[in-house]
Enzyme design. Structure first.
Site, mmCIF file in Angstrom:
data_model
loop_
_atom_site.group_PDB
_atom_site.id
_atom_site.type_symbol
_atom_site.label_atom_id
_atom_site.label_comp_id
_atom_site.label_asym_id
_atom_site.label_seq_id
_atom_site.Cartn_x
_atom_site.Cartn_y
_atom_site.Cartn_z
ATOM 1 N N GLU A 17 0.827 -1.212 0.000
ATOM 2 C CA GLU A 17 0.000 0.000 0.000
ATOM 3 C C GLU A 17 0.866 1.269 0.000
ATOM 4 O O GLU A 17 0.339 2.377 -0.047
ATOM 5 C CB GLU A 17 -0.923 0.007 1.228
ATOM 6 C CG GLU A 17 -1.949 -1.113 1.197
ATOM 7 C CD GLU A 17 -2.725 -1.235 2.486
ATOM 8 O OE1 GLU A 17 -3.960 -1.246 2.438
ATOM 9 O OE2 GLU A 17 -2.094 -1.309 3.558
ATOM 10 N N ASP A 222 -11.907 -5.070 -2.859
ATOM 11 C CA ASP A 222 -12.827 -6.223 -2.805
ATOM 12 C C ASP A 222 -14.204 -5.714 -2.420
ATOM 13 O O ASP A 222 -14.375 -4.552 -2.057
ATOM 14 C CB ASP A 222 -12.318 -7.247 -1.787
ATOM 15 C CG ASP A 222 -12.178 -6.649 -0.396
ATOM 16 O OD1 ASP A 222 -11.050 -6.230 -0.054
ATOM 17 O OD2 ASP A 222 -13.183 -6.538 0.324
HETATM 18 N N1 ADE Z 1 -9.403 -3.945 3.717
HETATM 19 C C1 ADE Z 1 -9.564 -4.328 2.432
HETATM 20 N N2 ADE Z 1 -10.638 -5.097 2.293
HETATM 21 C C2 ADE Z 1 -11.189 -5.223 3.522
HETATM 22 C C3 ADE Z 1 -12.303 -5.907 4.025
HETATM 23 N N3 ADE Z 1 -13.080 -6.634 3.227
HETATM 24 N N4 ADE Z 1 -12.551 -5.823 5.354
HETATM 25 C C4 ADE Z 1 -11.756 -5.097 6.153
HETATM 26 N N5 ADE Z 1 -10.680 -4.434 5.742
HETATM 27 C C5 ADE Z 1 -10.391 -4.498 4.430
#
Ligand code: ADE
Length: 262
Positions: A17, A222
């Site tokens: 990141e 995601d």
């Molecule tokens: N960071 C990236 N994706 C995430 C997720 N699904 N839940 C918590 N933190 C995250």
């Protein structure tokens, strides 16, 4: 010209990141404190301290407090990835936080749900000027860098067509959200949440308590559903690093130019 010394703390949870920033830092000096490496130096002419917080609210809070107290940063920015909490957001979109809330804070019945005890606040506002600069940096990234930095293969794999930029509420908690039910528990009560992650609201609380302006930018990796663990890891490796590097570079250029005008 401004005479205030500016030193920007740049935090991310994971190496991907923040990839590439330390490599191009001028006159870098690394100091290790509390198991984290704080790298001080200049990024594109501005004094910065880069650090990886690791994952979760405690890790982020400890790192932020050290950046402020030990390294004297005047501003903090956080760059990383997040899960989409709103179906209008897609993988590859960018979210700049207007406010942050800890979705797992619950000291009821002593304090209202989500309120951080003894602050009187549940939602912490990011600095408007820094956030606007991050928004502008994200816009420039999408307009100018996106098509040349992300390969066609990766664009296809993650179905990145024309990423969009959003500004709004980010919810943080010590929980990776990888299921519809898990996400629904958060969004049922916090309906405006755009994205979920695990550090931002902790950074926000510490910066608020020390009176340090901060801003947070997250790329959607995601959809906070059953596919999240796979999408998250692949996106981190293949895409997130390019977003972070270009957005921070453009943010620093904008910040530097606006600072000269003050
Ligand atoms: N960071 C990236 N994706 C995430 C997720 N699904 N839940 C918590 N933190 C995250």
């Amino acid at each position: 010209m401004s005479t205030h010394p500016i030193r920007i703390g740049v935090i991310s949870a994971l190496r991907e990141e923040q990839a590439g920033l330390i490599d191009i830092m001028q006159d870098p000096i690394t100091m290790t404190r509390g198991m984290r490496d704080y790298v001080s130096g200049r990024l594109w002419g501005i004094e910065c301290v880069c650090v990886l917080s690791r994952i979760g609210k405690v890790a982020a809070a400890a790192t932020t407090a050290t950046l402020i107290e030990k390294f004297g940063v005047s501003h903090v920015i956080f760059t990383g990835v997040a899960g989409a909490a709103d179906s209008r957001l897609h993988v590859g979109d960018i979210v700049v936080a207007r406010q942050l809330v800890q979705h797992d804070m619950n000291a009821e019945p002593l304090f209202p749900r989500y309120e951080v005890p003894l602050t009187g606040l549940s939602h912490f506002y990011s600095d408007q000027i820094l956030s606007k600069q991050l928004l502008n940096a994200a816009q420039e990234f999408i307009r100018i860098d996106f098509h040349s930095t992300i390969t066609d293969h990766d664009k296809q794999q993650f179905r990145l067509v024309q990423p969009r930029i959003h500004e709004g509420l980010i919810a943080s908690g010590d929980e990776f959200i990888a299921g519809g039910e898990q996400l629904k528990k958060i969004t049922d009560k916090l309906q405006d949440v755009l994205a979920v992650e695990m550090e931002g609201a902790a950074v926000a609380q510490v910066c608020f308590e020390f009176g340090i302006p901060f801003a947070i930018v997250r790329t959607i990796s995601d959809s906070a559903n059953e596919d999240s663990p796979v999408d998250f890891v692949q996106f981190l490796e293949k895409v997130a690093a390019f977003y972070a590097y270009c957005i921070v570079k453009r943010f620093i250029a904008i910040h530097r130019d606006e600072q000269i005008l003050i």
